[in-house]
Design an enzyme around this catalytic site. Structure first.
Site, PDB file in Angstrom:
ATOM      1  N   TRP A  92       8.048  -1.571   3.628  1.00  0.00           N
ATOM      2  CA  TRP A  92       7.061  -1.010   4.578  1.00  0.00           C
ATOM      3  C   TRP A  92       6.599  -2.148   5.491  1.00  0.00           C
ATOM      4  CZ3 TRP A  92       2.288  -3.352   4.562  1.00  0.00           C
ATOM      5  CH2 TRP A  92       1.908  -4.018   3.401  1.00  0.00           C
ATOM      6  N   GLU A 135      -6.006 -12.716   1.329  1.00  0.00           N
ATOM      7  CA  GLU A 135      -4.592 -12.530   1.698  1.00  0.00           C
ATOM      8  C   GLU A 135      -4.211 -13.414   2.885  1.00  0.00           C
ATOM      9  OE1 GLU A 135      -2.322 -10.834   0.155  1.00  0.00           O
ATOM     10  OE2 GLU A 135      -3.394  -9.433  -1.127  1.00  0.00           O
ATOM     11  N   GLU A 173       4.240 -11.001   1.165  1.00  0.00           N
ATOM     12  CA  GLU A 173       2.778 -11.093   1.101  1.00  0.00           C
ATOM     13  C   GLU A 173       2.147 -11.103   2.500  1.00  0.00           C
ATOM     14  OE1 GLU A 173       0.353 -11.348  -1.228  1.00  0.00           O
ATOM     15  OE2 GLU A 173       1.648 -11.075  -2.963  1.00  0.00           O
ATOM     16  N   HIS A 176       0.399  -8.137   3.857  1.00  0.00           N
ATOM     17  CA  HIS A 176      -0.870  -7.660   3.279  1.00  0.00           C
ATOM     18  C   HIS A 176      -2.068  -8.002   4.170  1.00  0.00           C
ATOM     19  CE1 HIS A 176       1.163  -7.885  -0.955  1.00  0.00           C
ATOM     20  NE2 HIS A 176       1.773  -7.074  -0.124  1.00  0.00           N
ATOM     21  N   GLU A 226      -1.402 -12.280  -9.526  1.00  0.00           N
ATOM     22  CA  GLU A 226      -0.769 -11.067  -8.996  1.00  0.00           C
ATOM     23  C   GLU A 226      -1.361  -9.840  -9.679  1.00  0.00           C
ATOM     24  OE1 GLU A 226       0.920 -10.929  -6.407  1.00  0.00           O
ATOM     25  OE2 GLU A 226       2.089 -12.739  -6.169  1.00  0.00           O
ATOM     26  N   THR A 229      -4.841  -9.232  -8.202  1.00  0.00           N
ATOM     27  CA  THR A 229      -4.818  -8.592  -6.879  1.00  0.00           C
ATOM     28  C   THR A 229      -4.350  -7.135  -6.994  1.00  0.00           C
ATOM     29  OG1 THR A 229      -2.699  -9.685  -6.518  1.00  0.00           O
ATOM     30  CG2 THR A 229      -4.583 -10.603  -5.367  1.00  0.00           C
ATOM     31  N   ASP A 258       2.928  -3.656  -4.186  1.00  0.00           N
ATOM     32  CA  ASP A 258       3.632  -4.935  -3.980  1.00  0.00           C
ATOM     33  C   ASP A 258       3.174  -5.968  -5.009  1.00  0.00           C
ATOM     34  OD1 ASP A 258       5.071  -4.173  -1.767  1.00  0.00           O
ATOM     35  OD2 ASP A 258       4.154  -5.616  -0.389  1.00  0.00           O
ATOM     36  N   GLU A 259       1.865  -6.028  -5.211  1.00  0.00           N
ATOM     37  CA  GLU A 259       1.312  -7.025  -6.147  1.00  0.00           C
ATOM     38  C   GLU A 259       1.877  -6.790  -7.548  1.00  0.00           C
ATOM     39  OE1 GLU A 259       0.001  -9.194  -4.516  1.00  0.00           O
ATOM     40  OE2 GLU A 259      -1.526  -8.521  -3.096  1.00  0.00           O
ATOM     41  N   HIS A 262       5.332  -8.148  -7.776  1.00  0.00           N
ATOM     42  CA  HIS A 262       5.280  -9.613  -7.873  1.00  0.00           C
ATOM     43  C   HIS A 262       4.813 -10.056  -9.258  1.00  0.00           C
ATOM     44  CE1 HIS A 262       4.744  -9.784  -3.197  1.00  0.00           C
ATOM     45  NE2 HIS A 262       5.980  -9.543  -3.562  1.00  0.00           N
TER      46      HIS A 262
END
Ligand code: FE2
Ligand code: FE2
Length: 393
Positions: A92, A135, A173, A176, A226, A229, A258-259, A262
């Protein structure tokens, strides 16, 4: 994400050496902050943020033979870690969630975004701004990863798995802060110039994760962060939904996902270290937890509030975006994830470290309950990010 843990709780300490895994003496030096050496400007204000902490900094605490472990894991990392990256074409992008500037409907889309944002209270925006600023200090985190012996990107375009991971992780990242920043700008709810100043101050100040150029400590730190977050963006997503802003909920939820990915990668690296070197890894885990996980934006400053981070953390605690309970939960999760209780064949020092980390979540919870039990004086704190309006903390 952030937490005022240091001022809320005094963690129990244990007789675990802070440098148990060293065979050679790590180099020590006093942390000299930019601020402590900075000159006062004409108006009496310092050009950089005020000193937050000065302590003994430890560097290169991992012995060379252990650094070799990471070189030998190159192929493993390619097969097991790089697979957690997403190809750019499948990722995305911030634009997927924002008004389309090229479209006729741009102004209407912005108006709708601002209408939805009107329903959201100030304290939520303080939490979201703090998350965004955290971020946006991404250059600091890429720098931090590149301090780690054995895994740093030696050239800036290193073809090693570790170099590839760090660059691609950073690139993922980067979306974000970009997305949250653009959303907040369009919302019209925050003082963008103050927010931007805070970002500049924060990147200038850096961070002090106490990871000692040591990839054992570094990957334990990133595993923790991670997940932290993931939790905090997940909570801002849930609360945006409760305030009726489904688009903002989708933004925060997408970042949280996403976090999570990760977190999976970093916890896998540490899992591998436990397999190769259970003793050294459990001692590193205890060492990191004993020093406490400092939040990435702990040096934040906006040119006005010397206790900005503590105030921001108090808001996230009160709003339940990120709390002391979350800290204990993450700790407990990692103990389970790495099967710490089942580690066997440890040295006596390793056993002590194992015992320390296994008992820590419970201890943190007890201390937190005690802290909650104490009646706290509520106070009103102004935040420059929301035009100096006050928030009750
Ligand atoms: Fe992030
Ligand atoms: Fe992250």
């Amino acid at each position: 994400m952030a937490l005022r843990l240091s001022s809320m709780i005094n963690f129990p300490t244990h007789n675990v050496s802070s440098k148990p895994h060293t065979l050679r003496s790590p180099r020590l030096c006093m942390a000299s902050t930019l601020h402590s050496i900075s000159k006062e400007t004409e108006n009496g204000k310092k050009p950089y943020s005020p000193p937050k902490e000065v302590h003994l900094q430890v560097t290169h605490s991992l012995p060379p033979q252990k650094v070799e472990i990471f070189k030998s894991l190159e192929g493993w990392a390619e097969d097991n870690i790089l697979v957690h990256l997403k190809p750019v074409e499948k990722c995305w992008q911030p634009q997927d969630f924002l008004p389309e500037p090229e479209s006729e409907g741009f102004y209407d889309q912005v108006r709708e975004l601002r209408e939805r944002a009107k329903e959201i209270p100030d304290d939520y925006f303080v939490a979201l701004v703090g998350d965004m600023i955290t971020e946006e200090a991404l250059p600091t985190y890429q720098t931090m990863l590149n301090t780690l012996d054995g895994v740093r990107d030696e050239t800036g375009a290193s073809p090693t798995s570790w170099g590839i991971w760090t660059r691609a992780w950073t690139a993922e990242e980067n979306r974000h802060g970009d997305l949250l920043n653009k959303y907040l700008y369009l919302s019209g709810r925050v003082d963008m110039k103050q927010v931007e100043k805070t970002i500049q101050y924060l990147i200038g100040s850096g961070m002090d994760p106490k990871t000692e150029n040591n990839p054992y400590l570094g990957f334990i730190y990133t595993s923790f962060q991670e997940r932290a977050t993931f939790i905090s963006h997940g909570n801002t997503a849930r609360q945006a939904k409760e305030h009726g802003d489904l688009k903002l909920a989708q933004i925060c939820g997408t970042i949280a996902a996403d976090e999570k990915r990760h977190e999976t990668a970093y916890t896998k690296i540490v899992e591998k270290l436990f397999e190769i070197d259970p003793n050294g890894t459990v001692m590193a885990f205890a060492d990191m937890m004993k020093k406490k996980i400092s939040m990435p934006a702990h040096l934040m400053y906006d040119g006005k509030d010397d206790n900005l981070f503590d105030h921001f953390a108090a808001v996230t605690q009160k709003l339940e975006v990120y709390t002391a309970k979350d800290y204990a939960d993450i700790m407990e999760f990692l103990v389970g994830r790495w099967k710490i209780e089942k580690l066997s064949g440890l040295s006596s020092e390793g056993h002590r470290a194992q015992d320390y980390v296994c008992k820590l979540p419970q201890r943190i919870r007890k201390l937190e309950e005690r802290a909650q039990g104490r009646t706290k004086q509520a106070s009103m704190v102004p935040f420059s990010w929301i035009f100096g309006r006050e928030i009750k903390i």
